[in-house]
Design an enzyme around this catalytic site. Structure first.
Site, PDB file in Angstrom:
ATOM      1  N   GLY B 120     -97.459  55.137  40.429  1.00 44.60           N
ATOM      2  CA  GLY B 120     -96.594  54.073  40.902  1.00 44.60           C
ATOM      3  C   GLY B 120     -95.177  54.192  40.398  1.00 44.60           C
ATOM      4  CB  CYS B 121     -92.761  51.637  39.510  1.00 37.80           C
ATOM      5  SG  CYS B 121     -92.756  50.896  41.092  1.00 37.80           S
ATOM      6  CB  ALA B 122     -94.939  54.052  35.262  1.00 41.52           C
TER       7      ALA B 122
END
Lengths: 295, 295
Positions: B120-122
């Site tokens: 995801g965003c990480a």
């Protein structure tokens, strides 16, 4: 408040399954008052993708549709060619591996030397030149009606999903006209897109008459993947990056962002837009639409 | 509506600069009514990081603080050791490269063979075993007061940022007690965290008495990076993933999510929490806090 969920999933070929036991886990915690709370959180597990004898990458994924994820990832990386004959796809849940086998001998040792860590939520690992192959992309001038965009946005936001159940996840939806066909979710949005690409490849479904909807940002990688899938329209309730806009304009892809209620912004490919509906007649989203706005 | 912005940045050592010309671009588009709109969108550009003679990775980044990004990335990948003597860091804007030079000879050919595409965003690219080195991590029992958490959340949400100006970006903030010290933003949230790690390394600032705040999800990679930076507390307005919670509990990190207004949920390390403030006395966030909720 939250949008009323629409339990009718009859138009979907694949819809999210928020109740699937393997995709979320119940955990205990405490809230601001020290009261014990139970919540469902999404799973995140490794999946190692092999192409024939070669280990390609380990992706962190929620874990559903591993075969589609592997096929779509390899296709979007152009490690699988359109004319490749896929002889087998084997998923081993215990080993957390997927092996894709092709009739053609493959070796991407050199290609894998060059790695690009792409942006934000669209992030993945891109092997080789990200722009590779874009020059060959020719996107059809399939028109898209604003009534379809509004219908899809409302439909998708009312579809029961892991996002609405547990948050911290991204959704990508393959659409045709005003119908949502395949709704994939994953902790990595790039995974959700790759799962759709894998489904299209396995089912031999073309992108020319499709619209891709994503909950996330319109970054360069999202635009490139959409173009590689032959889909001429990419829509999102989120925002843009400059390079995403630049590439969309370069390949002639229609890019629509900030699609919420009656509002949207089109920054590329406006010529496909058919304004067949008065925005004033579209209901605004409730203040809180139930989208948890996970970033 | 939107929270009133607080123009006083005096407590920050580094604050976002939404007006920096190089970080955003003005683009023209049309809205739902066909009216021409101008908007600022964030930049997204490649930066290739070298360690001595070896090309390590190309990151897509908004482009500020390239030296901190390179240092922090290499440190969080454990390619730079705590005792490494950094002899030079050279950034070439034209070539879009950063070269980090160390007194020690380095060669990570083998380590780079194993790549993990994280969630995801990480998301970033993690070389080698993601969990490598976590066993050695010992996080101090520094207490964190709920009044500090509330003050930081309100402070950060009122700080003028690229997020509030253009959206489609992530923020990570290094905090001490109730003070926000270093606020980094990037199209890739992993980049924002790495920039903070690079600043800590360059300025020889330790993590033992710090709190890390992120706008994004509490995934495994965010938790691992925070622990690697020696920071015992990670807070976010967003949600959790199961593996993020599991790793936080394993390394004894205090994990606080869904921090909005008076509300938060703590899923790990509650023993550090000092409840010195009545949540009922904390103002709720306005319905729309001005956070665009980009995903």
């Amino acid at each position: 408040m939250q949008l009323a969920l629409d339990p009718d999933l009859s138009d979907y070929l694949i819809a999210p399954d928020p109740t699937a036991a393997r995709l979320t886990r119940g955990v205990r915690g405490v809230d601001q008052d020290g009261a014990e709370t139970h919540m469902q959180v999404v799973e995140e597990r490794p999946l190692t993708i092999y192409l024939n004898r070669q280990e390609i990458v380990t992706a962190m994924t929620i874990g559903d549709y591993p075969e589609y994820l592997a096929l779509g990832f390899l296709r979007n990386q152009r490690m699988l060619r359109p004319d490749d004959e896929i002889t087998r796809v084997d998923y081993d849940e215990e080993l957390e591996t997927v092996v894709v086998r092709t009739a053609r001998q493959t070796d991407y040792e050199d290609k894998m030397r060059r790695k690009t860590r792409t942006s934000g939520c669209a992030v993945g690992t891109v092997f080789g030149d990200m722009m590779e192959g874009l020059d060959e992309v020719r996107l059809p001038q399939t028109p898209v009606t604003t009534s379809a965009l509004y219908a899809l946005s409302a439909r998708i936001n009312r579809t029961p999903s892991l996002y609405l159940a547990a948050g911290a996840i991204h959704g990508t939806v393959l659409c045709q006209d005003d119908r949502a066909l395949v709704y994939m979710e994953d902790v990595g949005r790039h995974n959700a897109v790759d799962k759709i690409a894998g489904w299209m490849l396995a089912e031999r479904v073309g992108g020319a008459d499709k619209i891709l909807y994503t909950t996330g940002r319109l970054t360069s990688e999202m635009v490139i993947k959409t173009a590689m899938m032959g889909i001429p329209v990419l829509a999102s309730r989120s925002g843009f990056t400059a390079w995403g806009v630049e590439i969309a304009r370069k390949v002639g892809l229609t890019l629509i962002g900030r699609l919420k209620g009656r509002r949207f912004i089109c920054l590329s490919g406006e010529e496909r837009l058919l304004r067949d509906m008065d925005p004033a007649s579209v209901a605004e989203e409730p203040r809180r639409s139930g989208r948890k706005g996970e970033a």
